[in-house]
Design an enzyme around this catalytic site. Structure first.
Site, PDB file in Angstrom:
ATOM      1  N   PHE A  73      -9.485   5.761  -2.566  1.00 24.63           N
ATOM      2  CA  PHE A  73      -8.802   4.478  -2.696  1.00 24.63           C
ATOM      3  C   PHE A  73      -7.391   4.486  -2.137  1.00 24.63           C
ATOM      4  O   PHE A  73      -6.830   5.529  -1.874  1.00 24.63           O
ATOM      5  CB  PHE A  73      -8.883   3.884  -4.104  1.00 24.63           C
ATOM      6  CG  PHE A  73      -8.352   4.694  -5.255  1.00 24.63           C
ATOM      7  CD1 PHE A  73      -9.163   4.906  -6.353  1.00 24.63           C
ATOM      8  CD2 PHE A  73      -7.082   5.191  -5.278  1.00 24.63           C
ATOM      9  CE1 PHE A  73      -8.690   5.614  -7.440  1.00 24.63           C
ATOM     10  CE2 PHE A  73      -6.596   5.890  -6.348  1.00 24.63           C
ATOM     11  CZ  PHE A  73      -7.412   6.111  -7.441  1.00 24.63           C
ATOM     12  N   GLU A  74      -6.852   3.266  -1.934  1.00 22.07           N
ATOM     13  CA  GLU A  74      -5.582   3.016  -1.221  1.00 22.07           C
ATOM     14  C   GLU A  74      -5.661   3.527   0.213  1.00 22.07           C
ATOM     15  O   GLU A  74      -4.664   3.914   0.802  1.00 22.07           O
ATOM     16  CB  GLU A  74      -4.382   3.643  -1.937  1.00 22.07           C
ATOM     17  CG  GLU A  74      -4.050   3.038  -3.277  1.00 22.07           C
ATOM     18  CD  GLU A  74      -3.395   1.662  -3.210  1.00 22.07           C
ATOM     19  OE1 GLU A  74      -2.854   1.282  -2.167  1.00 22.07           O
ATOM     20  OE2 GLU A  74      -3.453   0.960  -4.229  1.00 22.07           O
ATOM     21  N   GLY A  75      -6.852   3.519   0.771  1.00 21.17           N
ATOM     22  CA  GLY A  75      -7.078   4.014   2.121  1.00 21.17           C
ATOM     23  C   GLY A  75      -7.571   5.443   2.062  1.00 21.17           C
ATOM     24  O   GLY A  75      -6.932   6.302   1.461  1.00 21.17           O
TER      25      GLY A  75
ATOM     26  N   LEU B  46       0.825  -1.210   0.000  1.00 13.42           N
ATOM     27  CA  LEU B  46       0.000   0.000   0.000  1.00 13.42           C
ATOM     28  C   LEU B  46       0.860   1.261   0.000  1.00 13.42           C
ATOM     29  O   LEU B  46       0.489   2.264  -0.600  1.00 13.42           O
ATOM     30  CB  LEU B  46      -0.937   0.013   1.212  1.00 13.42           C
ATOM     31  CG  LEU B  46      -2.128  -0.928   1.162  1.00 13.42           C
ATOM     32  CD1 LEU B  46      -2.864  -0.926   2.490  1.00 13.42           C
ATOM     33  CD2 LEU B  46      -3.069  -0.552   0.033  1.00 13.42           C
TER      34      LEU B  46
ATOM     35  N   ILE C 233      -0.536   7.098  -6.233  1.00 15.51           N
ATOM     36  CA  ILE C 233      -1.728   7.947  -6.198  1.00 15.51           C
ATOM     37  C   ILE C 233      -1.332   9.403  -5.971  1.00 15.51           C
ATOM     38  O   ILE C 233      -1.895  10.311  -6.597  1.00 15.51           O
ATOM     39  CB  ILE C 233      -2.703   7.475  -5.113  1.00 15.51           C
ATOM     40  CG1 ILE C 233      -3.305   6.142  -5.533  1.00 15.51           C
ATOM     41  CG2 ILE C 233      -3.803   8.505  -4.859  1.00 15.51           C
ATOM     42  CD1 ILE C 233      -4.064   5.444  -4.450  1.00 15.51           C
TER      43      ILE C 233
END
Length: 181
Positions: free
Chosen positions: A161-163, A38, A45
């Site tokens: 997204f990605e947390g 992640l 990101i």
């Protein structure tokens, strides 16, 4: 609403068997390995969000340089000029933040907290800058004739997204509680 250029789908692997020689890492360490992946994803990101914010800024600046009101380019109106300056400063800060995290990763140093900070800052910047770009273009910014309305929609999903950015705050705060070398 967002992710128009990237199709997504769900994959289910319940009950799937995997040969021992196909394991990545040690058995039982999959979640830890996934979480470490992640950090790299968050850097990606952050870079994409910064690029999106830069595109929105570029579009807004180009429009402000050609659109006139009261015989002057709108970029020459102090209020709009200050808005564009704030947008540019935010994009520069987002870029510096993700580059710092990427350099740490490239040097083999811990970078999880910095990757989360980069994702948080860059995606919040993208949301603000794209929203401001829509404002600069006025009614045109809300139409599909200009790309800034799509940029704004894409910026929102990057905060998720990605947390989510709330999770990034949790990761950052936990990183502060553990001394990094």
């Amino acid at each position: 609403m967002g992710l128009q250029a990237v199709p997504t789908t769900a994959a289910y692997w319940d009950g799937a068997l995997l040969e021992e020689d196909r394991l990545v890492g040690e058995e039982g360490q999959g979640l830890q390995i996934a979480f470490s992946a992640l950090d790299n994803g968050r850097l990606g990101i952050a870079a994409c969000a910064t690029g999106l914010a830069q595109a929105a800024l570029d579009t807004a600046v180009a429009y402000a340089n050609e659109r006139t009101t009261f015989g002057r380019r709108i970029v020459d109106h102090q209020g709009l000029g200050f808005l564009l300056a704030d947008m540019a400063a935010a994009v520069d800060a987002a870029r510096a933040t993700y580059l710092d995290a990427a350099r740490r990763r490239d040097l083999g140093r811990p970078f999880g907290r910095q990757a989360s900070a980069a994702k948080l800052i860059a995606t919040d910047t993208a949301m603000k800058v794209t929203t401001d770009a829509v404002q600069v273009l006025g009614g045109y910014g809300y139409t599909r004739d200009f790309p800034v309305e799509r940029y704004m929609r894409e910026a929102k999903i990057m905060q998720i997204f990605e947390g989510t950015n709330q999770i990034q705050r949790l990761v950052i705060s936990r990183g502060l509680a553990v001394a990094e070398k």
